[in-house]
Design an enzyme around this catalytic site. Structure first.
Site, PDB file in Angstrom:
ATOM      1  N   ARG A 130       0.822  -1.239   0.000  1.00  0.00           N
ATOM      2  CA  ARG A 130       0.000   0.000   0.000  1.00  0.00           C
ATOM      3  C   ARG A 130       0.842   1.269   0.000  1.00  0.00           C
ATOM      4  NH1 ARG A 130      -2.957  -2.967   3.983  1.00  0.00           N
ATOM      5  NH2 ARG A 130      -4.652  -4.103   2.973  1.00  0.00           N
ATOM      6  N   LYS A 152       2.147  11.311 -11.526  1.00  0.00           N
ATOM      7  CA  LYS A 152       1.237  10.453 -12.297  1.00  0.00           C
ATOM      8  C   LYS A 152       1.971   9.148 -12.585  1.00  0.00           C
ATOM      9  CE  LYS A 152      -1.900  13.506 -14.778  1.00  0.00           C
ATOM     10  NZ  LYS A 152      -2.323  13.990 -16.101  1.00  0.00           N
ATOM     11  N   GLU A 194       7.615  17.723 -25.463  1.00  0.00           N
ATOM     12  CA  GLU A 194       7.020  18.091 -24.171  1.00  0.00           C
ATOM     13  C   GLU A 194       7.559  19.439 -23.688  1.00  0.00           C
ATOM     14  OE1 GLU A 194       4.483  16.476 -22.960  1.00  0.00           O
ATOM     15  OE2 GLU A 194       4.691  14.302 -23.184  1.00  0.00           O
ATOM     16  N   LYS A 236       5.809  23.129 -14.774  1.00  0.00           N
ATOM     17  CA  LYS A 236       5.022  21.966 -14.341  1.00  0.00           C
ATOM     18  C   LYS A 236       4.809  21.998 -12.826  1.00  0.00           C
ATOM     19  CE  LYS A 236       4.017  17.152 -14.748  1.00  0.00           C
ATOM     20  NZ  LYS A 236       4.147  15.891 -15.470  1.00  0.00           N
ATOM     21  N   GLU A 246      -5.491  16.769 -10.837  1.00  0.00           N
ATOM     22  CA  GLU A 246      -6.143  17.130 -12.097  1.00  0.00           C
ATOM     23  C   GLU A 246      -7.654  17.310 -11.973  1.00  0.00           C
ATOM     24  OE1 GLU A 246      -4.187  15.507 -15.605  1.00  0.00           O
ATOM     25  OE2 GLU A 246      -6.110  15.516 -16.641  1.00  0.00           O
ATOM     26  N   ARG A 250      -4.596  21.286 -14.124  1.00  0.00           N
ATOM     27  CA  ARG A 250      -3.537  20.350 -14.536  1.00  0.00           C
ATOM     28  C   ARG A 250      -3.798  19.759 -15.921  1.00  0.00           C
ATOM     29  NH1 ARG A 250      -0.106  15.791 -11.137  1.00  0.00           N
ATOM     30  NH2 ARG A 250       1.036  15.057 -12.953  1.00  0.00           N
ATOM     31  N   ASN A 254      -1.929  18.412 -20.769  1.00  0.00           N
ATOM     32  CA  ASN A 254      -2.262  17.412 -21.781  1.00  0.00           C
ATOM     33  C   ASN A 254      -2.476  18.011 -23.157  1.00  0.00           C
ATOM     34  OD1 ASN A 254      -2.256  14.742 -20.728  1.00  0.00           O
ATOM     35  ND2 ASN A 254      -3.885  15.400 -19.346  1.00  0.00           N
ATOM     36  N   HIS A 257      -2.249  15.845 -26.241  1.00  0.00           N
ATOM     37  CA  HIS A 257      -2.288  14.449 -25.815  1.00  0.00           C
ATOM     38  C   HIS A 257      -3.560  13.721 -26.243  1.00  0.00           C
ATOM     39  CE1 HIS A 257       1.148  15.773 -23.540  1.00  0.00           C
ATOM     40  NE2 HIS A 257       1.304  14.614 -22.941  1.00  0.00           N
ATOM     41  N   HIS A 261      -2.629  10.487 -27.880  1.00  0.00           N
ATOM     42  CA  HIS A 261      -2.937   9.158 -27.325  1.00  0.00           C
ATOM     43  C   HIS A 261      -3.704   8.316 -28.353  1.00  0.00           C
ATOM     44  CE1 HIS A 261      -2.564  10.431 -22.786  1.00  0.00           C
ATOM     45  NE2 HIS A 261      -1.406  10.325 -23.390  1.00  0.00           N
ATOM     46  N   HIS A 274       5.869   8.319 -27.700  1.00  0.00           N
ATOM     47  CA  HIS A 274       4.887   9.185 -27.039  1.00  0.00           C
ATOM     48  C   HIS A 274       5.109  10.655 -27.435  1.00  0.00           C
ATOM     49  CE1 HIS A 274       2.242  10.782 -23.951  1.00  0.00           C
ATOM     50  NE2 HIS A 274       3.238  11.548 -23.515  1.00  0.00           N
TER      51      HIS A 274
HETATM   52  P1  NAD Z   1      11.022   5.522 -22.614  1.00  0.00           P
HETATM   53  O1  NAD Z   1      10.955   5.395 -21.178  1.00  0.00           O
HETATM   54  O2  NAD Z   1      10.533   4.386 -23.456  1.00  0.00           O
HETATM   55  O3  NAD Z   1      12.531   5.830 -23.020  1.00  0.00           O
HETATM   56  C1  NAD Z   1      12.849   6.015 -24.382  1.00  0.00           C
HETATM   57  C2  NAD Z   1      13.978   5.081 -24.837  1.00  0.00           C
HETATM   58  O4  NAD Z   1      15.216   5.622 -24.422  1.00  0.00           O
HETATM   59  C3  NAD Z   1      13.915   3.682 -24.284  1.00  0.00           C
HETATM   60  O5  NAD Z   1      14.335   2.772 -25.257  1.00  0.00           O
HETATM   61  C4  NAD Z   1      14.910   3.738 -23.135  1.00  0.00           C
HETATM   62  O6  NAD Z   1      15.446   2.480 -22.805  1.00  0.00           O
HETATM   63  C5  NAD Z   1      15.966   4.626 -23.712  1.00  0.00           C
HETATM   64  N1  NAD Z   1      16.790   5.370 -22.773  1.00  0.00           N
HETATM   65  C6  NAD Z   1      16.399   5.921 -21.596  1.00  0.00           C
HETATM   66  N2  NAD Z   1      17.380   6.675 -21.101  1.00  0.00           N
HETATM   67  C7  NAD Z   1      18.419   6.572 -21.960  1.00  0.00           C
HETATM   68  C8  NAD Z   1      19.711   7.138 -21.996  1.00  0.00           C
HETATM   69  N3  NAD Z   1      20.116   8.008 -21.086  1.00  0.00           N
HETATM   70  N4  NAD Z   1      20.531   6.817 -23.023  1.00  0.00           N
HETATM   71  C9  NAD Z   1      20.092   5.979 -23.994  1.00  0.00           C
HETATM   72  N5  NAD Z   1      18.885   5.436 -24.039  1.00  0.00           N
HETATM   73  C10 NAD Z   1      18.053   5.736 -23.024  1.00  0.00           C
HETATM   74  O7  NAD Z   1      10.248   6.811 -23.146  1.00  0.00           O
HETATM   75  P2  NAD Z   1      10.097   8.292 -22.578  1.00  0.00           P
HETATM   76  O8  NAD Z   1       9.942   9.135 -23.780  1.00  0.00           O
HETATM   77  O9  NAD Z   1      11.132   8.614 -21.602  1.00  0.00           O
HETATM   78  O10 NAD Z   1       8.719   8.237 -21.788  1.00  0.00           O
HETATM   79  C11 NAD Z   1       7.502   7.979 -22.449  1.00  0.00           C
HETATM   80  C12 NAD Z   1       6.520   7.443 -21.435  1.00  0.00           C
HETATM   81  O11 NAD Z   1       6.301   8.442 -20.438  1.00  0.00           O
HETATM   82  C13 NAD Z   1       5.175   7.124 -22.018  1.00  0.00           C
HETATM   83  O12 NAD Z   1       4.756   5.869 -21.538  1.00  0.00           O
HETATM   84  C14 NAD Z   1       4.259   8.222 -21.501  1.00  0.00           C
HETATM   85  O13 NAD Z   1       2.939   7.805 -21.348  1.00  0.00           O
HETATM   86  C15 NAD Z   1       4.905   8.530 -20.186  1.00  0.00           C
HETATM   87  N6  NAD Z   1       4.624   9.891 -19.712  1.00  0.00           N
HETATM   88  C16 NAD Z   1       4.209  10.025 -18.429  1.00  0.00           C
HETATM   89  C17 NAD Z   1       3.986  11.273 -17.908  1.00  0.00           C
HETATM   90  C18 NAD Z   1       3.609  11.435 -16.462  1.00  0.00           C
HETATM   91  O14 NAD Z   1       3.242  12.545 -16.056  1.00  0.00           O
HETATM   92  N7  NAD Z   1       3.714  10.406 -15.661  1.00  0.00           N
HETATM   93  C19 NAD Z   1       4.178  12.413 -18.704  1.00  0.00           C
HETATM   94  C20 NAD Z   1       4.605  12.246 -20.011  1.00  0.00           C
HETATM   95  C21 NAD Z   1       4.829  10.966 -20.507  1.00  0.00           C
HETATM   96  N1  GLY Z   2       1.983  14.931 -18.283  1.00  0.00           N
HETATM   97  C1  GLY Z   2       0.770  15.462 -17.835  1.00  0.00           C
HETATM   98  C2  GLY Z   2       0.687  15.610 -16.363  1.00  0.00           C
HETATM   99  O1  GLY Z   2       1.609  15.306 -15.655  1.00  0.00           O
HETATM  100  O2  GLY Z   2      -0.327  16.025 -15.866  1.00  0.00           O
END
Ligand code: NAD
Ligand code: GLY
Length: 369
Positions: A130, A152, A194, A236, A246, A250, A254, A257, A261, A274
């Site tokens: 939890r 998130k 972003e 942010k 949100e 917030r 998006n 998005h 999405h 993404h």
């Molecule tokens: P990712 O985590 O898939 O990383 C992208 C690629 O880069 C992967 O292949 C990873 O292994 C590689 N990588 C990571 N760090 C590296 C480095 N330093 N050197 C070389 N390779 C490296 O993708 P992302 O773009 O980081 O994140 C996308 C995800 O984030 C999506 O699932 C999206 O939904 C999520 N997201 C979440 C939020 C939130 O608020 N929680 C906001 C935006 C996006």
């Molecule tokens: N990436 C959108 C949020 O964090 O609200």
């Protein structure tokens, strides 16, 4: 704040103010190996570093070495890499590991990687016993400017992006700019999407700065990256501080998005990154804003030019308007079956509105290859 002697940039700290859930974002160079980075964390017997098969060989031993003086046991778990693995099966590997090593509720999870590792590790931390503490060690540009901040956490469901998750804040976010040097260009561009997002929704001066410094950002200039990460995190932090879960404002984070999405889910997760989907989604949302009479076409053209310069797609895949609409209806912003969009009210200001589906369809047809 950690200070390092051989850094080209000064380490900065951006606070996230959320009462007892407040924490800091550290932005700078050589942060992973600097003991001062970790000095404020609570003591515990065990730490689990969750990473993936791409990031582990690059940075896991650096983090493991830095954490060993703080914990009796530091364990590394390497997950398969990719958006296609952001699901229940992979999440369960984290629980298997935690239970397998007898992790107690003070065990700290360290998410070492991009948004996929960060979102899944955060969700695992929210659920295990939890709730256990976790730290985001963001290694992609996208994670440093967005996903590691704000709490998130989620996994995907085949029927919708990030549909299963929780709001759960980390104890600390570490953005070590060194890690961006190994990031592939395509991933850097995804992160730029972003960063660009923060301009139209909140800060047109920042948009102009990005236009002026895009070449430096794409060349991975540390000072330019440091400023972009810091300003993005500041914006942010302000939004999340005002609306953690949100209920209102917030949602502006998006921008792009809703269309994005739909592209990700419509093509199958992992086909477009993404950030690529968000970049193109911002172009589509800007066109929709124009169609609804909110912004001039010159603003749409300016944003489209910047997104294209950042190496991102500006035309969506031709999935058919019905596929877009089907995916957009399950968007978390939808209310009573009506799709709601983050639109630009005037440059630098966003608004969340519903739109006539015929107009949305027109925009999709106009913007897709
Ligand atoms: P990712 O985590 O898939 O990383 C992208 C690629 O880069 C992967 O292949 C990873 O292994 C590689 N990588 C990571 N760090 C590296 C480095 N330093 N050197 C070389 N390779 C490296 O993708 P992302 O773009 O980081 O994140 C996308 C995800 O984030 C999506 O699932 C999206 O939904 C999520 N997201 C979440 C939020 C939130 O608020 N929680 C906001 C935006 C996006
Ligand atoms: N990436 C959108 C949020 O964090 O609200």
């Amino acid at each position: 704040m950690p200070v390092t002697a051989n850094s080209a940039v000064t380490t900065s700290t951006v606070p996230i103010s959320l009462g007892e859930r407040s924490y800091s974002i550290l932005i700078g160079e050589h942060l992973i190996s600097n003991p001062l980075t970790w000095q404020g964390l609570k003591k515990a017997a065990c730490a689990l570093i969750v990473t993936n098969e791409t990031v582990a060989p690059l940075y896991a031993s650096r983090l493991e070495t830095a954490l060993k003086p703080l914990y009796d046991r530091v364990v590394v778990l390497s997950l398969p890499d990719g958006e296609g693995f952001k699901n229940f099966e992979t999440l369960n590997l984290i629980f298997d590991q935690l239970l397998g090593i007898g992790a107690d509720r003070r065990t700290v999870l360290f998410a070492l990687g991009g948004g996929v590792v960060g979102d899944m590790t955060g969700f695992a931390a929210a659920c295990y016993m939890r709730g256990v503490p976790f730290v985001q060690v963001a290694t992609t540009l996208l994670a440093q400017v967005d996903s590691s901040v704000g709490g998130k956490t989620a996994i995907n469901h085949p029927l919708g992006k990030n549909m299963i998750g929780a709001f759960y804040q980390p104890d600390l976010v570490v953005c070590d700019l060194d890690t961006l040097q190994t990031l592939p260009d395509r991933e850097l561009s995804a992160g730029l999407a972003e960063i660009i997002k923060y301009g139209p929704i909140a800060d047109m001066e920042f948009l102009s700065w990005i236009e002026d410094h895009l070449d430096a950002l794409m060349a991975k200039d540390s000072r330019a990256l440091a400023h972009a990460v810091q300003r993005s995190c500041e914006i942010k932090a302000g939004v999340v501080g005002a609306d953690e879960r949100e209920g209102g404002i917030r949602a502006i984070l998006n921008f792009g998005h809703t269309f994005g999405h739909a592209i990700e889910a419509g093509l199958g997760f992992g086909v477009w990154l993404h950030g690529e989907a968000v970049g193109c989604g911002m172009v589509m949302a800007a066109h929709l804003s124009h169609q609804l009479g909110l912004v001039d076409i010159s603003f749409v053209q300016r944003l489209t030019r910047l997104i294209a310069r950042a190496g991102l797609p500006v035309q969506g895949p031709k999935l058919g308007a019905h596929v877009y609409l089907e995916h957009m209806r399950v968007d978390k912003k939808s209310q009573n079956g009506q799709i709601r969009f983050v639109l630009i009210d005037s440059p630098g200001r966003a608004v969340v509105l519903g739109a006539d589906e015929a107009v949305v369809q027109l925009v999709i047809e106009q913007c897709c290859l």
